[in-house]
Enzyme design. Structure first.
Site, PDB file in Angstrom:
ATOM      1  N   LYS A 147       0.827  -1.188   0.000  1.00 33.61           N
ATOM      2  CA  LYS A 147       0.000   0.000   0.000  1.00 33.61           C
ATOM      3  C   LYS A 147       0.869   1.248   0.000  1.00 33.61           C
ATOM      4  O   LYS A 147       2.014   1.163   0.452  1.00 33.61           O
ATOM      5  CB  LYS A 147      -0.913  -0.007   1.227  1.00 33.61           C
ATOM      6  N   TYR A 235      -2.786   4.431   7.185  1.00 31.95           N
ATOM      7  CA  TYR A 235      -3.137   3.625   8.352  1.00 31.95           C
ATOM      8  C   TYR A 235      -4.271   4.277   9.143  1.00 31.95           C
ATOM      9  O   TYR A 235      -5.173   3.587   9.636  1.00 31.95           O
ATOM     10  CB  TYR A 235      -1.924   3.435   9.266  1.00 31.95           C
TER      11      TYR A 235
END
Length: 386
Positions: A147, A235
């Site tokens: 990611k 996150y």
């Protein structure tokens, strides 16, 4: 990707979990109630190990991912791709990879001729994810991609289309969604144990140091696609989404970078953003390349609060519930989240199931990241169409 500053923490963790299959215990995807749990299978394929090639031998791959393969139950490291031949040969020798399975970026496409490789794990700078995912799918391999999935919505869509066309699975490496403490937080929040959810806060930051190889490319927009939001703000964004189980309908954001700081000539330092969810929950999130190492998630409910701090560390987590009766620390066993997420994709391949975090999950985050940037640029909230 968040960074662990203390090598000792890694050694302590590895000692606890062990580096052999015999030491590996039941996966938390089985041990903790989760709608995406793969059923235990008794098929002859259950003991088969899926072969993985790791593309990119930076610090994250060599210190976290590759040492985790011995813990895996369904995954094995069989090939390496690197532009540094000497380094690749050294890593191969250390981890039992056949020297004939060392590739570079020029002969990457010839992975199609190697039947030992089932999955390609893309661990490259953000802007390179799309190219190597698409080429990997065209080589007939399943893909795990770090990611953020890509640096544009268009590239994410091309990656999804390429894997579908090739009939191969695409999974985005959202390790926190396979990590036991985060899974427990999801269970508690969505199971009503906190009462009605009201507010979420999530903060992820660290000091960017472009003098280090792992940070040099992160200070370059061409390679990173953005600054702290792209790297570790994802996150905070992910936490708000998986804790609520909802998609935001509106985002509002502000960006600030310290004037004159050469680290932020091309990428942003600080991002503050608010997500509004259909249930009424608001998530107040931050990301930063300028504040001290932080990986924190807090969930405020009408009955209890939940604090996960650290929330997205590699090896150490702490989950505390608060309420009228005081604070309660949850006792949960630390497990190797890298092995868990890799084994998840391997099981999905063996059982022909869709991964819990497919390409569409990565695409959604990139859409939201772009909306956050848009809101900060315009100085007003941006509506999200889901």
């Amino acid at each position: 990707m968040a960074h662990l500053s203390k090598e000792s923490s890694r050694r302590k963790f590895m000692k606890r979990v062990g580096l052999s299959m015999a030491a590996a215990s039941l996966s938390p995807l089985q041990a903790i109630a989760d709608p995406f749990t793969l059923e235990k299978t008794s098929s002859p394929m259950a003991n088969k190990k899926i072969g993985w090639a790791v593309v990119g031998l930076g610090e994250f791959a060599t210190k976290q991912l590759i040492p985790s393969f011995p813990v895996c139950k369904h995954s094995k490291l069989v090939a390496l791709v690197s532009g540094d031949a000497a380094k690749a040969q050294r890593i191969a020798a250390e981890h039992g990879v056949n020297p004939k399975n060392i590739y570079n970026y020029q002969n990457y496409d010839s992975l199609k001729d190697n039947p030992e490789v089932d999955v390609i794990y893309i661990v490259l700078p953000n802007s390179m994810h799309a190219e190597y995912t698409i080429r990997g799918a065209q080589a007939g391999k399943h893909i795990m991609c770090e990611k953020p999935m890509a640096t544009s919505v268009e590239d994410c869509e091309k990656m999804i289309d390429a894997c579908k066309k090739a009939g191969k699975k695409l999974m985005i490496a959202y390790r926190a969604q396979y990590e036991p403490f985060n899974l427990k937080a999801i269970e508690l929040a969505q199971g009503g144990k906190l009462g009605k959810l009201k507010v979420i806060t999530s903060d992820h930051g660290r000091i960017l140091d472009p003098s280090k190889p792992q940070d040099k490319w992160r200070a370059e927009r061409k390679l990173a696609g953005g600054g702290s939001l792209m790297d570790i703000g994802i996150y905070s964004l992910q936490a708000a989404r998986y804790i609520t189980g909802e998609e935001p309908t509106e985002v509002s954001a502000m960006i600030y970078s310290t004037p004159g700081d050469p680290r932020f000539k091309e990428v942003e330092e600080n991002v503050n953003f608010v997500l509004r969810f259909p249930s009424g929950v608001q998530a107040n999130c931050t990301s930063s390349y300028g504040y001290a190492d932080t990986k924190r998630l807090q969930v405020f409910g009408s009955e209890k609060t939940l604090t996960l701090d650290p929330a997205t560390d590699y090896y150490e987590h702490n989950l505390i519930l608060g309420g009228k009766e005081g604070k309660q620390e949850m006792k949960i066993k630390e497990e190797n989240q890298f092995a868990l997420e890799m084994d998840h994709l391997s099981q999905c391949i063996l059982e022909n199931k869709t991964p819990k975090t497919p390409g569409e999950e990565g695409l959604q985050d990139v859409k939201l990241i772009m909306a956050i940037y848009e809101s900060a640029k315009k100085g007003k909230p941006v509506s999200i169409k889901n």
